[in-house]
Design a protein around this motif. Structure first.
Motif, PDB file in Angstrom:
ATOM      1  N   GLN A  57       0.824  -1.341   0.008  1.00 12.09           N
ATOM      2  CA  GLN A  57      -0.012  -0.324   0.063  1.00 12.09           C
ATOM      3  C   GLN A  57       0.885   1.292  -0.051  1.00 12.09           C
ATOM      4  OE1 GLN A  57      -3.495  -0.099  -0.110  1.00 12.09           O
ATOM      5  NE2 GLN A  57      -3.531   2.127  -0.247  1.00 12.09           N
ATOM      6  N   MET A  58       0.783   2.037  -1.130  1.00 10.29           N
ATOM      7  CA  MET A  58       1.705   3.091  -0.857  1.00 10.29           C
ATOM      8  C   MET A  58       1.165   4.362  -1.062  1.00 10.29           C
ATOM      9  SD  MET A  58       4.769   1.984  -2.422  1.00 10.29           S
ATOM     10  CE  MET A  58       5.257   3.416  -2.905  1.00 10.29           C
ATOM     11  N   VAL A  59       1.841   5.159  -0.109  1.00  7.30           N
ATOM     12  CA  VAL A  59       1.214   6.623   0.440  1.00  7.30           C
ATOM     13  C   VAL A  59       2.309   7.649  -0.546  1.00  7.30           C
ATOM     14  CG1 VAL A  59       2.657   6.643   2.552  1.00  7.30           C
ATOM     15  CG2 VAL A  59       0.622   8.143   2.050  1.00  7.30           C
ATOM     16  N   THR A  60       1.790   8.819  -1.020  1.00  9.82           N
ATOM     17  CA  THR A  60       2.719   9.485  -1.952  1.00  9.82           C
ATOM     18  C   THR A  60       3.606  10.692  -0.874  1.00  9.82           C
ATOM     19  OG1 THR A  60       0.765  10.967  -2.130  1.00  9.82           O
ATOM     20  CG2 THR A  60       1.418   9.447  -3.844  1.00  9.82           C
ATOM     21  N   SER A  61       2.860  11.067   0.225  1.00  9.19           N
ATOM     22  CA  SER A  61       3.113  11.848   1.199  1.00  9.19           C
ATOM     23  C   SER A  61       2.807  11.805   2.501  1.00  9.19           C
ATOM     24  CB  SER A  61       3.049  13.346   0.762  1.00  9.19           C
ATOM     25  OG  SER A  61       3.571  14.342   1.574  1.00  9.19           O
ATOM     26  N   ARG A  62       3.376  11.686   3.578  1.00 10.09           N
ATOM     27  CA  ARG A  62       2.951  11.886   4.888  1.00 10.09           C
ATOM     28  C   ARG A  62       2.866  13.290   5.401  1.00 10.09           C
ATOM     29  NH1 ARG A  62       7.819   8.730   6.940  1.00 10.09           N
ATOM     30  NH2 ARG A  62       8.803   9.336   5.134  1.00 10.09           N
ATOM     31  N   LYS A  63       3.546  14.291   4.774  1.00 13.17           N
ATOM     32  CA  LYS A  63       3.962  15.535   5.378  1.00 13.17           C
ATOM     33  C   LYS A  63       2.415  16.441   4.986  1.00 13.17           C
ATOM     34  CE  LYS A  63       7.531  14.629   7.348  1.00 13.17           C
ATOM     35  NZ  LYS A  63       7.900  14.444   8.567  1.00 13.17           N
ATOM     36  N   LEU A  68      -5.836  17.134   1.731  1.00 15.91           N
ATOM     37  CA  LEU A  68      -5.223  17.417   0.409  1.00 15.91           C
ATOM     38  C   LEU A  68      -4.512  16.121  -0.183  1.00 15.91           C
ATOM     39  CD1 LEU A  68      -3.715  21.049   1.116  1.00 15.91           C
ATOM     40  CD2 LEU A  68      -5.873  20.239  -0.062  1.00 15.91           C
ATOM     41  N   CYS A  69      -4.430  15.086   0.474  1.00 14.43           N
ATOM     42  CA  CYS A  69      -3.653  13.723  -0.005  1.00 14.43           C
ATOM     43  C   CYS A  69      -4.591  12.496  -0.307  1.00 14.43           C
ATOM     44  CB  CYS A  69      -2.451  13.590   0.827  1.00 14.43           C
ATOM     45  SG  CYS A  69      -1.459  12.362   0.519  1.00 14.43           S
ATOM     46  N   PRO A  70      -4.997  12.397  -1.404  1.00  9.94           N
ATOM     47  CA  PRO A  70      -5.808  11.211  -1.741  1.00  9.94           C
ATOM     48  C   PRO A  70      -5.060   9.835  -1.431  1.00  9.94           C
ATOM     49  CG  PRO A  70      -6.010  12.775  -3.588  1.00  9.94           C
ATOM     50  CD  PRO A  70      -4.979  13.264  -2.727  1.00  9.94           C
ATOM     51  N   GLN A  72      -3.215   9.228   1.091  1.00 12.16           N
ATOM     52  CA  GLN A  72      -3.647   9.111   2.519  1.00 12.16           C
ATOM     53  C   GLN A  72      -4.913   8.593   2.888  1.00 12.16           C
ATOM     54  OE1 GLN A  72      -2.440  12.573   5.079  1.00 12.16           O
ATOM     55  NE2 GLN A  72      -0.650  12.771   4.085  1.00 12.16           N
ATOM     56  N   TRP A  73      -5.948   8.975   2.182  1.00 11.11           N
ATOM     57  CA  TRP A  73      -7.243   8.489   2.258  1.00 11.11           C
ATOM     58  C   TRP A  73      -7.431   7.092   2.146  1.00 11.11           C
ATOM     59  CZ3 TRP A  73      -9.877  12.455  -1.446  1.00 11.11           C
ATOM     60  CH2 TRP A  73      -9.527  13.728  -1.184  1.00 11.11           C
ATOM     61  N   ALA A  74      -6.671   6.647   1.024  1.00  6.43           N
ATOM     62  CA  ALA A  74      -6.994   5.359   0.320  1.00  6.43           C
ATOM     63  C   ALA A  74      -6.196   4.361   1.439  1.00  6.43           C
ATOM     64  CB  ALA A  74      -6.269   5.137  -0.867  1.00  6.43           C
ATOM     65  N   LEU A  75      -5.053   5.124   1.976  1.00  4.40           N
ATOM     66  CA  LEU A  75      -4.288   4.084   3.139  1.00  4.40           C
ATOM     67  C   LEU A  75      -5.303   4.057   4.319  1.00  4.40           C
ATOM     68  CD1 LEU A  75      -1.870   2.918   4.567  1.00  4.40           C
ATOM     69  CD2 LEU A  75      -1.403   5.098   5.149  1.00  4.40           C
ATOM     70  N   VAL A  76      -5.900   4.943   4.644  1.00  2.00           N
ATOM     71  CA  VAL A  76      -6.840   5.002   5.917  1.00  2.00           C
ATOM     72  C   VAL A  76      -8.090   3.962   5.685  1.00  2.00           C
ATOM     73  CG1 VAL A  76      -8.406   6.261   7.273  1.00  2.00           C
ATOM     74  CG2 VAL A  76      -6.107   7.002   6.820  1.00  2.00           C
ATOM     75  N   ARG A  77      -8.507   4.003   4.277  1.00  4.96           N
ATOM     76  CA  ARG A  77      -9.678   3.144   4.090  1.00  4.96           C
ATOM     77  C   ARG A  77      -9.180   1.637   4.052  1.00  4.96           C
ATOM     78  NH1 ARG A  77     -10.782   6.929   0.036  1.00  4.96           N
ATOM     79  NH2 ARG A  77      -9.855   5.499  -1.435  1.00  4.96           N
ATOM     80  N   TRP A  78      -8.151   1.462   3.536  1.00  5.73           N
ATOM     81  CA  TRP A  78      -7.696  -0.026   3.476  1.00  5.73           C
ATOM     82  C   TRP A  78      -7.551  -0.348   4.914  1.00  5.73           C
ATOM     83  CZ3 TRP A  78      -2.407  -1.495   4.641  1.00  5.73           C
ATOM     84  CH2 TRP A  78      -2.042  -2.887   4.302  1.00  5.73           C
ATOM     85  N   LEU A  79      -6.758   0.558   5.841  1.00  6.37           N
ATOM     86  CA  LEU A  79      -6.457  -0.154   7.228  1.00  6.37           C
ATOM     87  C   LEU A  79      -7.635  -0.504   7.876  1.00  6.37           C
ATOM     88  CD1 LEU A  79      -3.690   2.675   8.002  1.00  6.37           C
ATOM     89  CD2 LEU A  79      -3.370   0.263   7.889  1.00  6.37           C
ATOM     90  N   ARG A  80      -8.414   0.414   7.755  1.00  6.37           N
ATOM     91  CA  ARG A  80      -9.866   0.103   8.386  1.00  6.37           C
ATOM     92  C   ARG A  80     -10.723  -1.252   7.926  1.00  6.37           C
ATOM     93  NH1 ARG A  80     -12.597   6.347   7.967  1.00  6.37           N
ATOM     94  NH2 ARG A  80     -11.124   7.134   9.494  1.00  6.37           N
ATOM     95  N   GLY A  81     -10.330  -1.498   6.680  1.00  8.02           N
ATOM     96  CA  GLY A  81     -10.886  -2.712   6.310  1.00  8.02           C
ATOM     97  C   GLY A  81     -10.129  -3.854   6.491  1.00  8.02           C
ATOM     98  N   ARG A  82      -8.859  -4.042   6.895  1.00  7.96           N
ATOM     99  CA  ARG A  82      -8.104  -5.131   7.092  1.00  7.96           C
ATOM    100  C   ARG A  82      -8.219  -5.818   8.397  1.00  7.96           C
ATOM    101  NH1 ARG A  82      -2.883  -5.132   8.891  1.00  7.96           N
ATOM    102  NH2 ARG A  82      -2.022  -6.292   7.197  1.00  7.96           N
ATOM    103  N   GLY A  83      -8.494  -5.362   9.332  1.00  6.72           N
ATOM    104  CA  GLY A  83      -8.833  -6.046  10.518  1.00  6.72           C
ATOM    105  C   GLY A  83      -7.673  -5.929  11.456  1.00  6.72           C
ATOM    106  N   ARG A  84      -7.868  -6.374  12.753  1.00  4.23           N
ATOM    107  CA  ARG A  84      -6.587  -6.278  13.646  1.00  4.23           C
ATOM    108  C   ARG A  84      -5.639  -7.421  13.417  1.00  4.23           C
ATOM    109  NH1 ARG A  84      -8.035  -5.104  19.943  1.00  4.23           N
ATOM    110  NH2 ARG A  84      -5.766  -4.937  19.822  1.00  4.23           N
ATOM    111  N   GLY A  85      -4.378  -6.994  13.451  1.00  5.51           N
ATOM    112  CA  GLY A  85      -3.200  -8.013  13.467  1.00  5.51           C
ATOM    113  C   GLY A  85      -1.782  -7.165  14.014  1.00  5.51           C
ATOM    114  N   PRO A  86      -0.734  -8.021  13.763  1.00  4.07           N
ATOM    115  CA  PRO A  86       0.586  -7.296  14.297  1.00  4.07           C
ATOM    116  C   PRO A  86       0.946  -6.320  13.369  1.00  4.07           C
ATOM    117  CG  PRO A  86       0.948  -9.436  13.486  1.00  4.07           C
ATOM    118  CD  PRO A  86      -0.477  -9.363  13.667  1.00  4.07           C
ATOM    119  N   VAL A  87       1.405  -5.015  13.873  1.00  5.69           N
ATOM    120  CA  VAL A  87       1.807  -4.074  12.909  1.00  5.69           C
ATOM    121  C   VAL A  87       3.145  -3.793  13.618  1.00  5.69           C
ATOM    122  CG1 VAL A  87       1.310  -1.659  12.483  1.00  5.69           C
ATOM    123  CG2 VAL A  87      -0.551  -3.146  12.639  1.00  5.69           C
ATOM    124  N   TYR A  88       4.379  -3.780  12.705  1.00  3.48           N
ATOM    125  CA  TYR A  88       5.750  -3.740  12.766  1.00  3.48           C
ATOM    126  C   TYR A  88       6.144  -2.064  12.312  1.00  3.48           C
ATOM    127  CZ  TYR A  88       6.408  -7.905  14.920  1.00  3.48           C
ATOM    128  OH  TYR A  88       6.147  -9.106  15.512  1.00  3.48           O
TER     129      TYR A  88
END
Length: 340
Positions: A57-63, A68-70, A72-88
């Motif tokens: 899952q790619m994000v173009t900018s964190r800053k 203003l950053c689509p 980031q929206w896509a990342l948040v949607r993807w995270l919300r849909g994947r469920g709980r698990g270990p995150v490093y």
């Protein structure tokens, strides 16, 4: 159902090469592919062939502000849909933490890189080995793994990429052994200008030309390929000019997309490079390597891999410059790569 393990790391070319150590450890411990959140145009061609990769899952900018950053929206949607698990979590910036929180990542699922003590002379793959063996507060099933064989970063070159390289070498007339020189790094260009002579990784074009001529004296049938990105073409042309426009010195700046570069590194006789991403790729692919250090400490950033690697420089700590090294030192180190 537990989601696949997730690794979060946005880094430069070399950072992503070294991240494969963490990917392999986490995948082995959880018995699953790993998903990765990252950035940078170099990341997909470096990681997409890695067998342990699940979803990238790619994000173009964190800053950039969230609104203003689509990506980031896509990342948040993807995270919300994947469920709980270990995150490093390999990034320490608050912006990434905020994105994970927006995506519903529970704090008890996060195993975070600890920046304390990062000045210690510990190589990044070894840091990733340690992180990958830790568990989140909320336990998830793992298996015991001998991590020692997973220490070296790994890159995969496909048969199609090797075939593309063979066609390109034939079309370009690059026959015989190929020795690679990598003079540039991610800061070669800053605000559109070539790095100046006071940059810690700068080495004069005349020095690179001296190495190129020494290589061709030792290997008369070889070609020297100057590696770099398209914006570095003028820098590499300066080296060719200093080498007297030798017909066996080739400027590869406009001809080496990452998949072809990796295939070329895999096939190459050897590489001489400043401390930069392609040096880590060379180490991972077993290409004999001489790497030149400036201010970055070799104890943290030295590439490691299955081939012969000689690191030069860095003895004066933050005051070190690649320009401290004489061409004869580099040539002697290069000759040692295939000695004995």
């Amino acid at each position: 159902m537990t989601a696949r393990p997730l690794i979060v790391r946005c880094g430069a070319f070399g950072d992503m090469v070294m991240l494969t150590t963490l990917m392999r450890v986490v995948s082995a411990r959880y018995g699953s592919p790993v998903d990765v959140v990252s950035s940078g145009g170099w990341t997909p061609p470096l990681l997409m062939r890695e067998p342990t990769l699940g979803h990238l899952q790619m994000v173009t900018s964190r800053k950039t502000p969230y609104l203003l950053c689509p990506s980031q929206w896509a990342l948040v949607r993807w995270l919300r849909g994947r469920g709980r698990g270990p995150v490093y979590l390999g990034d320490i910036d608050p912006e990434m933490r905020a994105l994970l929180e927006r995506g519903g990542v529970h704090p008890d699922d996060i195993v975070a890189r600890d920046p304390a003590g990062e000045d210690a002379p510990v190589l990044w793959p070894d840091r990733w080995l340690e992180l990958g063996q830790r568990d989140p507060v909320r336990g998830y099933p793992t298996v015991d793994v001998d991590v020692a064989p997973l220490r070296f970063p790994r890159l995969i070159v496909t048969d199609d990429e090797r075939a593309d390289l063979s066609r390109w070498l034939a079309d370009t007339g690059l026959h015989g052994p190929v020795v690679l020189l990598q003079p540039g790094n991610k800061r070669t260009h800053k605000r559109g200008r070539l790095m100046t002579a006071d940059h810690p990784k700068h080495w004069d074009a005349a020095h690179w030309a001296t190495v190129a001529r020494a290589v061709l004296d030792s290997l008369p049938e070889a070609h020297v390929v100057l590696c770099g990105s398209p914006p570095e073409h003028p820098l590499l042309e300066d080296i060719r000019a200093a080498a007297g426009q030798h017909p066996r010195v080739f400027n590869g700046a406009n001809a080496l997309p990452i998949p072809r570069l990796l295939a070329l590194i895999e096939r190459a006789h050897s590489m001489v490079s400043v401390d930069t991403g392609p040096a880590h790729a060379a180490a991972a692919l077993g290409c004999p390597l001489v790497v030149l250090f400036g201010a970055a400490p070799p104890g943290k950033w030295r590439p490691i891999g299955p081939g012969r690697i000689v690191a030069l420089g860095g003895e004066r700590g933050a005051a070190s410059r690649v320009s401290d090294l004489a061409p004869v030192q580099v040539v002697d180190a290069w000759r040692q790569l295939h000695a004995g």
